[in-house]
Motif scaffolding. Structure first.
Motif, PDB file in Angstrom:
ATOM      1  N   PRO A  41     -11.019  -8.416   0.809  1.00 45.29           N
ATOM      2  CA  PRO A  41     -11.030  -7.273   1.716  1.00 45.29           C
ATOM      3  C   PRO A  41      -9.629  -6.939   2.219  1.00 45.29           C
ATOM      4  O   PRO A  41      -8.729  -7.784   2.184  1.00 45.29           O
ATOM      5  CB  PRO A  41     -11.919  -7.739   2.873  1.00 45.29           C
ATOM      6  N   GLU A  42      -9.465  -5.723   2.691  1.00 45.46           N
ATOM      7  CA  GLU A  42      -8.207  -5.330   3.331  1.00 45.46           C
ATOM      8  C   GLU A  42      -8.092  -6.061   4.659  1.00 45.46           C
ATOM      9  O   GLU A  42      -9.086  -6.359   5.308  1.00 45.46           O
ATOM     10  CB  GLU A  42      -8.172  -3.824   3.577  1.00 45.46           C
ATOM     11  N   PHE A  43      -6.846  -6.323   5.066  1.00 42.04           N
ATOM     12  CA  PHE A  43      -6.641  -6.991   6.342  1.00 42.04           C
ATOM     13  C   PHE A  43      -5.355  -6.510   6.995  1.00 42.04           C
ATOM     14  O   PHE A  43      -4.517  -5.878   6.354  1.00 42.04           O
ATOM     15  CB  PHE A  43      -6.653  -8.517   6.180  1.00 42.04           C
ATOM     16  N   SER A  44      -5.244  -6.806   8.276  1.00 45.10           N
ATOM     17  CA  SER A  44      -4.052  -6.463   9.053  1.00 45.10           C
ATOM     18  C   SER A  44      -3.375  -7.731   9.523  1.00 45.10           C
ATOM     19  O   SER A  44      -4.037  -8.715   9.840  1.00 45.10           O
ATOM     20  CB  SER A  44      -4.426  -5.610  10.272  1.00 45.10           C
ATOM     21  N   VAL A  45      -2.037  -7.684   9.558  1.00 47.52           N
ATOM     22  CA  VAL A  45      -1.211  -8.782  10.052  1.00 47.52           C
ATOM     23  C   VAL A  45      -0.260  -8.192  11.083  1.00 47.52           C
ATOM     24  O   VAL A  45       0.280  -7.107  10.876  1.00 47.52           O
ATOM     25  CB  VAL A  45      -0.392  -9.428   8.919  1.00 47.52           C
ATOM     26  N   VAL A  46      -0.047  -8.935  12.179  1.00 45.16           N
ATOM     27  CA  VAL A  46       0.829  -8.416  13.227  1.00 45.16           C
ATOM     28  C   VAL A  46       1.841  -9.471  13.671  1.00 45.16           C
ATOM     29  O   VAL A  46       1.479 -10.588  14.018  1.00 45.16           O
ATOM     30  CB  VAL A  46       0.016  -7.866  14.432  1.00 45.16           C
ATOM     31  N   GLY A  47       3.116  -9.102  13.596  1.00 42.17           N
ATOM     32  CA  GLY A  47       4.195  -9.915  14.147  1.00 42.17           C
ATOM     33  C   GLY A  47       4.393  -9.457  15.587  1.00 42.17           C
ATOM     34  O   GLY A  47       4.602  -8.274  15.834  1.00 42.17           O
ATOM     35  N   ALA A  48       4.307 -10.383  16.547  1.00 37.74           N
ATOM     36  CA  ALA A  48       4.274  -9.991  17.957  1.00 37.74           C
ATOM     37  C   ALA A  48       5.306 -10.731  18.797  1.00 37.74           C
ATOM     38  O   ALA A  48       5.580 -11.912  18.564  1.00 37.74           O
ATOM     39  CB  ALA A  48       2.874 -10.243  18.517  1.00 37.74           C
ATOM     40  N   THR A  82     -10.004   0.775  12.172  1.00 32.13           N
ATOM     41  CA  THR A  82      -8.772   1.151  11.486  1.00 32.13           C
ATOM     42  C   THR A  82      -7.901  -0.100  11.357  1.00 32.13           C
ATOM     43  O   THR A  82      -8.105  -1.086  12.082  1.00 32.13           O
ATOM     44  CB  THR A  82      -7.993   2.223  12.271  1.00 32.13           C
ATOM     45  N   PRO A  83      -6.910  -0.072  10.479  1.00 28.99           N
ATOM     46  CA  PRO A  83      -5.991  -1.211  10.393  1.00 28.99           C
ATOM     47  C   PRO A  83      -5.291  -1.500  11.727  1.00 28.99           C
ATOM     48  O   PRO A  83      -5.137  -2.662  12.106  1.00 28.99           O
ATOM     49  CB  PRO A  83      -4.995  -0.779   9.314  1.00 28.99           C
ATOM     50  N   ALA A  84      -4.904  -0.459  12.464  1.00 30.36           N
ATOM     51  CA  ALA A  84      -4.233  -0.666  13.765  1.00 30.36           C
ATOM     52  C   ALA A  84      -5.184  -1.295  14.782  1.00 30.36           C
ATOM     53  O   ALA A  84      -4.778  -2.168  15.559  1.00 30.36           O
ATOM     54  CB  ALA A  84      -3.680   0.655  14.298  1.00 30.36           C
ATOM     55  N   GLU A  85      -6.435  -0.860  14.796  1.00 29.33           N
ATOM     56  CA  GLU A  85      -7.414  -1.464  15.701  1.00 29.33           C
ATOM     57  C   GLU A  85      -7.603  -2.944  15.372  1.00 29.33           C
ATOM     58  O   GLU A  85      -7.702  -3.784  16.273  1.00 29.33           O
ATOM     59  CB  GLU A  85      -8.756  -0.734  15.606  1.00 29.33           C
ATOM     60  N   THR A  86      -7.627  -3.255  14.085  1.00 33.88           N
ATOM     61  CA  THR A  86      -7.775  -4.646  13.670  1.00 33.88           C
ATOM     62  C   THR A  86      -6.568  -5.468  14.108  1.00 33.88           C
ATOM     63  O   THR A  86      -6.723  -6.588  14.599  1.00 33.88           O
ATOM     64  CB  THR A  86      -7.974  -4.745  12.146  1.00 33.88           C
ATOM     65  N   ALA A  87      -5.369  -4.933  13.949  1.00 29.02           N
ATOM     66  CA  ALA A  87      -4.161  -5.650  14.369  1.00 29.02           C
ATOM     67  C   ALA A  87      -4.221  -5.968  15.866  1.00 29.02           C
ATOM     68  O   ALA A  87      -3.965  -7.110  16.274  1.00 29.02           O
ATOM     69  CB  ALA A  87      -2.917  -4.834  14.047  1.00 29.02           C
ATOM     70  N   ALA A  88      -4.568  -4.984  16.680  1.00 34.27           N
ATOM     71  CA  ALA A  88      -4.658  -5.197  18.125  1.00 34.27           C
ATOM     72  C   ALA A  88      -5.751  -6.202  18.476  1.00 34.27           C
ATOM     73  O   ALA A  88      -5.564  -7.076  19.332  1.00 34.27           O
ATOM     74  CB  ALA A  88      -4.908  -3.865  18.833  1.00 34.27           C
ATOM     75  N   ARG A 100       2.178  -3.239  22.611  1.00 33.84           N
ATOM     76  CA  ARG A 100       2.378  -1.957  21.945  1.00 33.84           C
ATOM     77  C   ARG A 100       2.465  -2.193  20.437  1.00 33.84           C
ATOM     78  O   ARG A 100       3.394  -2.820  19.944  1.00 33.84           O
ATOM     79  CB  ARG A 100       3.662  -1.325  22.472  1.00 33.84           C
ATOM     80  N   ILE A 101       1.467  -1.685  19.701  1.00 32.01           N
ATOM     81  CA  ILE A 101       1.363  -1.898  18.256  1.00 32.01           C
ATOM     82  C   ILE A 101       2.084  -0.781  17.504  1.00 32.01           C
ATOM     83  O   ILE A 101       1.865   0.396  17.784  1.00 32.01           O
ATOM     84  CB  ILE A 101      -0.124  -1.931  17.819  1.00 32.01           C
ATOM     85  N   GLU A 102       2.936  -1.175  16.551  1.00 28.21           N
ATOM     86  CA  GLU A 102       3.655  -0.216  15.715  1.00 28.21           C
ATOM     87  C   GLU A 102       3.354  -0.484  14.243  1.00 28.21           C
ATOM     88  O   GLU A 102       3.504  -1.619  13.785  1.00 28.21           O
ATOM     89  CB  GLU A 102       5.169  -0.346  15.919  1.00 28.21           C
ATOM     90  N   PRO A 103       2.958   0.538  13.485  1.00 29.13           N
ATOM     91  CA  PRO A 103       2.737   0.340  12.049  1.00 29.13           C
ATOM     92  C   PRO A 103       4.063   0.181  11.314  1.00 29.13           C
ATOM     93  O   PRO A 103       5.069   0.801  11.686  1.00 29.13           O
ATOM     94  CB  PRO A 103       2.022   1.616  11.615  1.00 29.13           C
ATOM     95  N   VAL A 104       4.075  -0.650  10.269  1.00 25.64           N
ATOM     96  CA  VAL A 104       5.277  -0.842   9.458  1.00 25.64           C
ATOM     97  C   VAL A 104       5.031  -0.311   8.046  1.00 25.64           C
ATOM     98  O   VAL A 104       5.685   0.616   7.604  1.00 25.64           O
ATOM     99  CB  VAL A 104       5.714  -2.323   9.413  1.00 25.64           C
TER     100      VAL A 104
END
Length: 175
Positions: A41-48, A82-88, A100-104
Motif C-alpha cells: 500500500p501507499e504510505f506517508s513518512v514524516v521527518g519532524a 490523504t497522504p498529508a492527513e496520514t503524515a499528521a 506544521r506539515i509540509e509536503p516534499v
C-alpha cells in the motif's frame, strides 16, 4: 506501460493485507522479461522537528533485520485519507507530537514494488498527547539533538534514510 513494453501475464503468488508478491512477464522487442514485484500500500513518512529543535524518531524492533532500528513516523494511507492527513496522524500516534506539515515529494519505494512513499516534513512540533500503544509495535519515540541525529545517519541503523537526509539538508546538518 511505457513505450513498447507489454504486460503479457501476471499471477499473484502471495497476498496479505500488507504485502503481496506478483509474478509478471513483460514483452519488449520480441523478448520476454520475468519479474517478481511486491505489491504494497501507499504510505506517508514524516521527518519532524520540535519547537526546541529536537528531531523526532522512533526506535522500533524490526523483524527483517531482527533487531531494533530507527525510523521516522510513518504509516499506510487508510481509505479516504490523504497522504498529508496520514503524515499528521502517524506523527501524533507514534510520538504524541503535532506540527506544521509540509509536503516534499512522492517516490516509488523500489523498482520492484508498487508502493509509493509520500514524504513530508513537520516543523514547530509540540507535544499534545502521549504516543498511542500499538499491539503490533515494539518501540518508543525519541527526541534527538542535531549531533545525535547526524551520528545516527552514519550508523547504518536508520530506516527511511532518504527522508532523514532530506530533513538533515533542510536543517543544514552536513552529512
Amino acid at each position: 506501460m511505457s513505450e513498447d513494453v507489454i504486460l503479457k501475464q501476471s499471477h499473484m503468488v502471495y497476498s496479505s493485507p500488507y504485502v503481496g508478491v506478483e509474478d509478471r512477464t513483460y514483452s519488449h522487442k520480441g523478448r520476454e522479461y520475468r519479474y517478481q514485484v511486491t505489491t504494497l500500500p501507499e504510505f506517508s513518512v514524516v521527518g519532524a522537528v520540535t519547537k526546541g529543535g529536537k528531531i523526532l524518531i522512533v526506535r522500533q524492533f524490526r523483524p527483517g533485520p531482527g533487531h531494533f532500528t530507527y525510523d521516522l513516523p510513518a504509516g499506510m494511507i487508510d481509505p479516504g485519507d490523504t497522504p498529508a492527513e496520514t503524515a499528521a496522524k502517524e506523527l501524533l500516534e507514534e510520538t504524541g507530537y503535532s506540527g506544521r506539515i509540509e509536503p516534499v515529494t512522492t517516490t516509488y519505494v523500489t523498482a520492484y514494488s508498487t508502493a509509493k512513499k509520500h514524504i513530508f516534513l513537520a516543523f514547530d512540533c509540540e507535544k499534545v498527547a502521549e504516543p498511542e500503544e500499538d499491539p503490533g509495535v515494539i518501540g518508543a519515540p525519541l527526541g534527538l539533538e542535531r549531533d545525535e541525529f547526524k551520528a545516527l545517519l552514519r550508523s547504518g541503523e536508520m530506516l527511511d534514510l532518504d527522508v532523514a537526509l532530506i530533513l538533515a539538508a533542510r536543517l543544514g546538518i552536513p552529512f
